[in-house]
Write a protein that holds these residues in place. Sequence first.
Motif, short mmCIF file in Angstrom:
data_model
loop_
_atom_site.label_atom_id
_atom_site.label_comp_id
_atom_site.label_asym_id
_atom_site.label_seq_id
_atom_site.Cartn_x
_atom_site.Cartn_y
_atom_site.Cartn_z
N LEU A 15 -1.55 0.16 10.28
CA LEU A 15 -2.32 1.41 10.32
C LEU A 15 -3.67 1.22 9.64
N GLN A 16 -3.66 0.47 8.52
CA GLN A 16 -4.93 0.20 7.82
C GLN A 16 -5.89 -0.63 8.68
N LYS A 17 -5.30 -1.41 9.59
CA LYS A 17 -6.13 -2.23 10.49
C LYS A 17 -6.39 -1.50 11.80
N ASN A 18 -6.15 -0.19 11.81
CA ASN A 18 -6.37 0.67 12.99
C ASN A 18 -5.49 0.33 14.18
N ASP A 19 -4.33 -0.30 13.92
CA ASP A 19 -3.37 -0.57 15.01
C ASP A 19 -2.28 0.50 14.94
N ALA A 20 -2.64 1.72 15.35
CA ALA A 20 -1.70 2.86 15.28
C ALA A 20 -0.50 2.63 16.19
N ALA A 21 -0.73 2.01 17.36
CA ALA A 21 0.37 1.79 18.32
C ALA A 21 1.41 0.83 17.73
N GLY A 22 0.93 -0.25 17.12
CA GLY A 22 1.83 -1.22 16.49
C GLY A 22 2.59 -0.60 15.33
N ALA A 23 1.90 0.20 14.53
CA ALA A 23 2.52 0.88 13.39
C ALA A 23 3.62 1.83 13.88
N LYS A 24 3.33 2.55 14.96
CA LYS A 24 4.29 3.52 15.51
C LYS A 24 5.55 2.81 16.03
N ARG A 25 5.36 1.64 16.66
CA ARG A 25 6.52 0.87 17.15
C ARG A 25 7.44 0.52 15.98
N ASN A 26 6.86 0.09 14.88
CA ASN A 26 7.64 -0.28 13.69
C ASN A 26 8.45 0.91 13.16
N VAL A 27 7.77 2.04 12.94
CA VAL A 27 8.48 3.18 12.34
C VAL A 27 9.50 3.78 13.30
N ASP A 28 9.19 3.75 14.60
CA ASP A 28 10.16 4.25 15.58
C ASP A 28 11.45 3.43 15.55
N ALA A 29 11.29 2.11 15.38
CA ALA A 29 12.46 1.22 15.32
C ALA A 29 13.33 1.58 14.11
N VAL A 30 12.68 1.90 12.99
CA VAL A 30 13.43 2.28 11.77
C VAL A 30 14.10 3.63 11.97
N LEU A 31 13.37 4.59 12.50
CA LEU A 31 13.89 5.97 12.62
C LEU A 31 14.97 6.11 13.70
N GLN A 32 14.99 5.15 14.65
CA GLN A 32 16.08 5.16 15.63
C GLN A 32 17.41 4.86 14.93
N ARG A 33 17.34 3.94 13.94
CA ARG A 33 18.54 3.57 13.19
C ARG A 33 18.90 4.62 12.14
N ASP A 34 17.87 5.16 11.50
CA ASP A 34 18.10 6.15 10.43
C ASP A 34 17.01 7.22 10.46
N PRO A 35 17.26 8.34 11.15
CA PRO A 35 16.23 9.39 11.29
C PRO A 35 15.85 10.06 9.96
#
Length: 204
Positions: A15-35
């Motif tokens: 996110l700090q490097k302005n890669d919002a899409a990459g950041a979102k993929r990461n957090v979505d992967a975590v929240l799928q396992r534990d919302p």
Amino acid sequence: MVAAMKLVTDAQDKLQKNDAAGAKRNVDAVLQRDPTFWPALYVRAQIYSHQGKYDLALKDCNEALHQDRSVVEAALLRANINARLGKHAEALKEYDYLVSLHPRNVTLARVMSDRAWFRATCPNASFRNGQQAVKDAKAACSIMTWKDEQIIDTLAAAYAETGDFNSAIQYVSQALAMKGISPDNTKLFQQHLALFQQRKAIRS
């Protein structure tokens, strides 16, 4: 838990490097396992805020705080979003509450700086208080040992609100002279400097 935290930390870096899409993929992967994993909710709130999806960002801030009341960063993001949405009374109430919690130093500096920015630049005059903004911004600068250019720029904005444009110019120039300043901040601070030279305060 360790793997989830690593994904969240990587998301923050992206996110700090302005890669919002990459950041979102990461957090979505975590929240799928534990919302309910609040660090991922907080980072997703940052991503949504970054994209201007403020309703979704507020929802994630609220959910993160529901999981852990002590997540000051999520409450601060909620206050900043409310300020942007024109919910000024709600924003100020939250800033005041967060300062009263006396969070750890770096977080306290950020809270005081954001409250100072709000007090200096709010479009609604009844919420502006230049003297209080100067006090908050100076305290935040001291905590960060005058090494955070964004907080020094906030102090400049606070002085502009009091009508002391010489001090405003002095401090924004100090912020511009900091080592390692990003191109985005350089551009922003130059815009602020131009306003102060015209004896105008910032309105966010």
